[in-house]
Design a protein around this motif. Structure first.
Motif, PDB file in Angstrom:
ATOM      1  N   ALA A   1       0.836  -1.212   0.000  1.00 50.86           N
ATOM      2  CA  ALA A   1       0.000   0.000   0.000  1.00 50.86           C
ATOM      3  C   ALA A   1       0.868   1.258   0.000  1.00 50.86           C
ATOM      4  O   ALA A   1       0.626   2.199  -0.768  1.00 50.86           O
ATOM      5  CB  ALA A   1      -0.933  -0.018   1.210  1.00 50.86           C
ATOM      6  N   ALA A   2       1.904   1.260   0.850  1.00 51.56           N
ATOM      7  CA  ALA A   2       2.806   2.416   0.885  1.00 51.56           C
ATOM      8  C   ALA A   2       3.564   2.543  -0.431  1.00 51.56           C
ATOM      9  O   ALA A   2       3.783   3.658  -0.941  1.00 51.56           O
ATOM     10  CB  ALA A   2       3.780   2.275   2.057  1.00 51.56           C
ATOM     11  N   LEU A   3       3.964   1.402  -1.013  1.00 51.11           N
ATOM     12  CA  LEU A   3       4.666   1.432  -2.295  1.00 51.11           C
ATOM     13  C   LEU A   3       3.765   2.007  -3.388  1.00 51.11           C
ATOM     14  O   LEU A   3       4.203   2.850  -4.193  1.00 51.11           O
ATOM     15  CB  LEU A   3       5.126   0.012  -2.652  1.00 51.11           C
ATOM     16  N   ALA A   4       2.501   1.570  -3.435  1.00 53.03           N
ATOM     17  CA  ALA A   4       1.583   2.095  -4.437  1.00 53.03           C
ATOM     18  C   ALA A   4       1.362   3.595  -4.243  1.00 53.03           C
ATOM     19  O   ALA A   4       1.275   4.359  -5.221  1.00 53.03           O
ATOM     20  CB  ALA A   4       0.254   1.334  -4.358  1.00 53.03           C
ATOM     21  N   GLU A   5       1.290   4.014  -3.013  1.00 50.88           N
ATOM     22  CA  GLU A   5       1.076   5.449  -2.737  1.00 50.88           C
ATOM     23  C   GLU A   5       2.258   6.270  -3.252  1.00 50.88           C
ATOM     24  O   GLU A   5       2.074   7.332  -3.861  1.00 50.88           O
ATOM     25  CB  GLU A   5       0.896   5.648  -1.232  1.00 50.88           C
ATOM     26  N   ARG A   6       3.483   5.789  -3.048  1.00 50.93           N
ATOM     27  CA  ARG A   6       4.668   6.516  -3.516  1.00 50.93           C
ATOM     28  C   ARG A   6       4.704   6.594  -5.038  1.00 50.93           C
ATOM     29  O   ARG A   6       4.981   7.649  -5.614  1.00 50.93           O
ATOM     30  CB  ARG A   6       5.951   5.834  -3.004  1.00 50.93           C
TER      31      ARG A   6
ATOM     32  N   ALA B   1       2.076   8.948  -6.487  1.00 47.10           N
ATOM     33  CA  ALA B   1       2.493  10.341  -6.303  1.00 47.10           C
ATOM     34  C   ALA B   1       3.558  10.726  -7.336  1.00 47.10           C
ATOM     35  O   ALA B   1       3.560  11.845  -7.866  1.00 47.10           O
ATOM     36  CB  ALA B   1       3.021  10.539  -4.887  1.00 47.10           C
ATOM     37  N   ALA B   2       4.477   9.775  -7.624  1.00 50.08           N
ATOM     38  CA  ALA B   2       5.539  10.065  -8.591  1.00 50.08           C
ATOM     39  C   ALA B   2       4.997  10.212 -10.009  1.00 50.08           C
ATOM     40  O   ALA B   2       5.584  10.923 -10.828  1.00 50.08           O
ATOM     41  CB  ALA B   2       6.598   8.962  -8.536  1.00 50.08           C
ATOM     42  N   TRP B   3       3.878   9.557 -10.312  1.00 50.67           N
ATOM     43  CA  TRP B   3       3.332   9.577 -11.666  1.00 50.67           C
ATOM     44  C   TRP B   3       2.249  10.650 -11.882  1.00 50.67           C
ATOM     45  O   TRP B   3       1.772  10.804 -13.000  1.00 50.67           O
ATOM     46  CB  TRP B   3       2.735   8.214 -12.020  1.00 50.67           C
ATOM     47  N   ARG B   4       1.860  11.341 -10.851  1.00 49.66           N
ATOM     48  CA  ARG B   4       0.735  12.276 -11.003  1.00 49.66           C
ATOM     49  C   ARG B   4       1.041  13.366 -12.029  1.00 49.66           C
ATOM     50  O   ARG B   4       0.205  13.696 -12.876  1.00 49.66           O
ATOM     51  CB  ARG B   4       0.395  12.916  -9.658  1.00 49.66           C
ATOM     52  N   ASP B   5       2.240  13.951 -11.955  1.00 51.83           N
ATOM     53  CA  ASP B   5       2.566  15.043 -12.881  1.00 51.83           C
ATOM     54  C   ASP B   5       2.608  14.548 -14.325  1.00 51.83           C
ATOM     55  O   ASP B   5       2.097  15.207 -15.248  1.00 51.83           O
ATOM     56  CB  ASP B   5       3.915  15.659 -12.504  1.00 51.83           C
ATOM     57  N   ALA B   6       3.223  13.353 -14.552  1.00 47.68           N
ATOM     58  CA  ALA B   6       3.288  12.815 -15.909  1.00 47.68           C
ATOM     59  C   ALA B   6       1.892  12.514 -16.446  1.00 47.68           C
ATOM     60  O   ALA B   6       1.591  12.748 -17.622  1.00 47.68           O
ATOM     61  CB  ALA B   6       4.151  11.545 -15.928  1.00 47.68           C
ATOM     62  N   ALA B   7       1.013  12.000 -15.569  1.00 47.39           N
ATOM     63  CA  ALA B   7      -0.353  11.710 -15.998  1.00 47.39           C
ATOM     64  C   ALA B   7      -1.124  12.999 -16.256  1.00 47.39           C
ATOM     65  O   ALA B   7      -1.888  13.101 -17.234  1.00 47.39           O
ATOM     66  CB  ALA B   7      -1.052  10.862 -14.938  1.00 47.39           C
TER      67      ALA B   7
ATOM     68  N   SER C   1      -6.024  11.596 -14.753  1.00 41.90           N
ATOM     69  CA  SER C   1      -5.894  11.652 -13.301  1.00 41.90           C
ATOM     70  C   SER C   1      -5.640  10.253 -12.748  1.00 41.90           C
ATOM     71  O   SER C   1      -6.051   9.253 -13.323  1.00 41.90           O
ATOM     72  CB  SER C   1      -7.167  12.228 -12.667  1.00 41.90           C
ATOM     73  N   LEU C   2      -4.943  10.205 -11.606  1.00 41.34           N
ATOM     74  CA  LEU C   2      -4.655   8.951 -10.923  1.00 41.34           C
ATOM     75  C   LEU C   2      -5.404   8.916  -9.610  1.00 41.34           C
ATOM     76  O   LEU C   2      -5.293   9.851  -8.796  1.00 41.34           O
ATOM     77  CB  LEU C   2      -3.150   8.796 -10.668  1.00 41.34           C
ATOM     78  N   ALA C   3      -6.177   7.858  -9.386  1.00 36.95           N
ATOM     79  CA  ALA C   3      -6.937   7.704  -8.147  1.00 36.95           C
ATOM     80  C   ALA C   3      -6.412   6.492  -7.401  1.00 36.95           C
ATOM     81  O   ALA C   3      -6.239   5.413  -7.978  1.00 36.95           O
ATOM     82  CB  ALA C   3      -8.423   7.536  -8.454  1.00 36.95           C
ATOM     83  N   LEU C   4      -6.160   6.666  -6.091  1.00 35.64           N
ATOM     84  CA  LEU C   4      -5.594   5.601  -5.270  1.00 35.64           C
ATOM     85  C   LEU C   4      -6.664   5.081  -4.316  1.00 35.64           C
ATOM     86  O   LEU C   4      -7.334   5.862  -3.627  1.00 35.64           O
ATOM     87  CB  LEU C   4      -4.384   6.131  -4.490  1.00 35.64           C
ATOM     88  N   HIS C   5      -6.829   3.771  -4.279  1.00 35.40           N
ATOM     89  CA  HIS C   5      -7.834   3.133  -3.411  1.00 35.40           C
ATOM     90  C   HIS C   5      -7.119   2.097  -2.554  1.00 35.40           C
ATOM     91  O   HIS C   5      -6.744   1.021  -3.033  1.00 35.40           O
ATOM     92  CB  HIS C   5      -8.931   2.457  -4.241  1.00 35.40           C
TER      93      HIS C   5
END
Length: 459
Positions: free
Chosen positions: A314-319, A322-328, A334-338
């Motif tokens: 979960a922590a890995l997916a969150e990181r 976050a790293a891909w938000r600007d590229a997306a 948009s990137l949504a995390l669940h």
């Protein structure tokens, strides 16, 4: 394979031996019985001549002595009956009552008809004592009959002896055949077994495994020669790949270290508002360092099982989200995390990050502007799941099985720039830590890519 060789060789051999042995046994039994009855018929003819003379003279003295001596020598009882069917000689058998089958044969002989010889039998225990009866004819008239009843113990024992010898020969033949098949199987399969062991050694990473033995059939010796050549070529290719990975990893570390130093130098001239961007850049640099370390470990042949350790997916997916938000966001996606709380999986953090990055990159590439990509974590019966769901064009159901093939592109997305390696690389990365990739068609369109990883053991 050894069992199949036994069946192929021994079953036909046993069948042939049974057929030939049965034919030989029948012929032997028949020959012994025919020889026995031929001798009896010859002796019976001699006694018919003597009995005719004795019946003419009315004196059984001479004939009585012959019959007694014959019985003492051969154990065969011979009885002469007169025309009334009553025993006439030897004198001590004058009151003898013949059994019913013999009496029937006597009556047949007294009527002037000669009886047939008994039919040969196959099995020794079926060969029983039977009386032979020959009529005594004088000037066309039947004046009596000679009854001969010989013991069959000797011919029966001879038949049994022949059968025992035949059985011993068959057993010895099968034993020799078994020995030949064992030696043949060993001669043929020993090189194959060594090839199998060498292949297992190469699979375990022992690239210098070779087969030194040149025994076996010429075809297998040629196969061993080709195998050794192939193994040598594989070793050279793998060695070149390892050298390239080592050299590339080593050469990349120097410019990466220099880049991180420049970053630290530039950070000293920026105000506090840039701290978040600088830290994010530092983290990506440190991640690149971890990737290079992992690549070096693979190139040195490190045990991939040792790479697995408990990590919070979960922590890995969150990181990574976050790293891909600007590229997306640059593509209008948009990137949504669940997340559903921490999720511990057994994997290597760097490898899992690389696989997740490849999947997210693929989703961003094929997602239309204004759409959203959902990244979620969950737990199932088989382990842990990282799921990435996009709303792009998707892949037809009949093509989903090819989604993780290298350089494969769906016909509907070939106009989109790309090499077709993203999902294949992710699948290969996960395989190194005991995981795998699964691609599904998402409800409402798009793809749902699942990163399946083993769960960490509870401590």
């Amino acid at each position: 394979m050894r069992r199949r060789l036994f069946v192929v060789f021994l079953v036909p051999l046993a069948a042939v031996l049974v057929l030939l042995g049965g034919a030989y046994g029948w012929a032997t039994s028949r020959s012994v019985q025919q020889a026995f009855y031929t001798q009896q018929v010859g002796d019976l003819g001699t006694f018919v001549t003597s009995a005719r003379q004795a019946l003419h003279s009315g004196s059984a003295t001479v004939l009585d002595g012959e019959l007694r001596r014959y019985r003492e020598l051969y154990g065969t009882r011979v009885v002469v009956v007169d025309r009334t069917g009553r025993p006439w000689a030897p004198l001590e058998d004058a009151s003898l009552v013949l059994d019913e089958p013999t009496a029937g044969k006597v009556q047949l002989a007294l009527s002037g008809r000669r009886g047939d010889l008994p039919e040969p039998v196959l099995l020794p225990w079926q060969f029983a004592e039977q009386a032979l009866v020959e009529p005594i004819v004088d000037d066309g008239d039947v004046i009596g009959a000679v009854v001969m009843s010989a013991s069959v113990d000797a011919p029966r024992a001879e038949i049994e002896r022949q059968w025992i010898v035949l059985a011993i020969v068959c057993v010895l033949a099968i034993g020799v055949g078994l020995l030949v098949v064992v030696r043949l199987a060993t001669w043929v399969l020993k090189p194959v077994h060594r090839v199998d062991l060498a292949m297992e050694a190469i699979e375990r990473g022992d690239m210098d495994a070779r087969i030194a033995d040149d025994t076996g059939p010429p075809e297998l010796r040629r196969m061993i020669l080709l195998f050794n050549r192939m193994a040598g070529e594989i070793e050279r290719v793998v060695s070149r790949q390892q050298e390239f990975a080592l050299n590339a990893s080593h050469e990349l570390r120097n410019p990466l270290s220099a880049l991180l130093l420049r970053l630290e130098s530039l950070a000293t001239g920026l105000d506090r508002s840039w701290d978040a961007e600088v830290e994010a850049t530092r983290e990506e640099g440190r991640r690149m360092t971890r990737i290079l370390d992992t690549l070096l470990g693979f190139a040195r042949g490190a045990d991939r099982a040792a790479l697995s350790e408990p990590i919070d997916l979960a922590a890995l997916a969150e990181r990574r989200v976050a790293a891909w938000r600007d590229a997306a966001a640059a593509k209008g996606v948009s990137l949504a995390l669940h997340l559903d709380g921490p999720l511990l999986g057994a994997a290597d953090e760097t490898i899992t990050e690389g696989a997740l990055d490849a999947v997210i990159d693929n989703a961003v590439k094929f997602s239309p502007a204004g759409s959203a990509i959902d990244v979620s974590t969950e737990r199932d019966a088989d382990g842990c799941v990282l799921a990435v769901r996009d709303r792009g064009p998707g892949i037809p159901e009949d093509e989903l099985a090819h989604a993780t093939d290298r350089f494969w592109r769906s016909a509907s997305t070939r106009s989109t720039p790309g090499s077709g390696l993203g999902l294949a690389i992710a699948n290969d990365l996960l395989a190194t830590v005991g995981g795998r990739l699964r691609v599904e068609a998402a409800d409402g369109g798009g793809l749902r890519v699942l990163l399946l990883l083993p769960a960490a053991e509870a401590r």
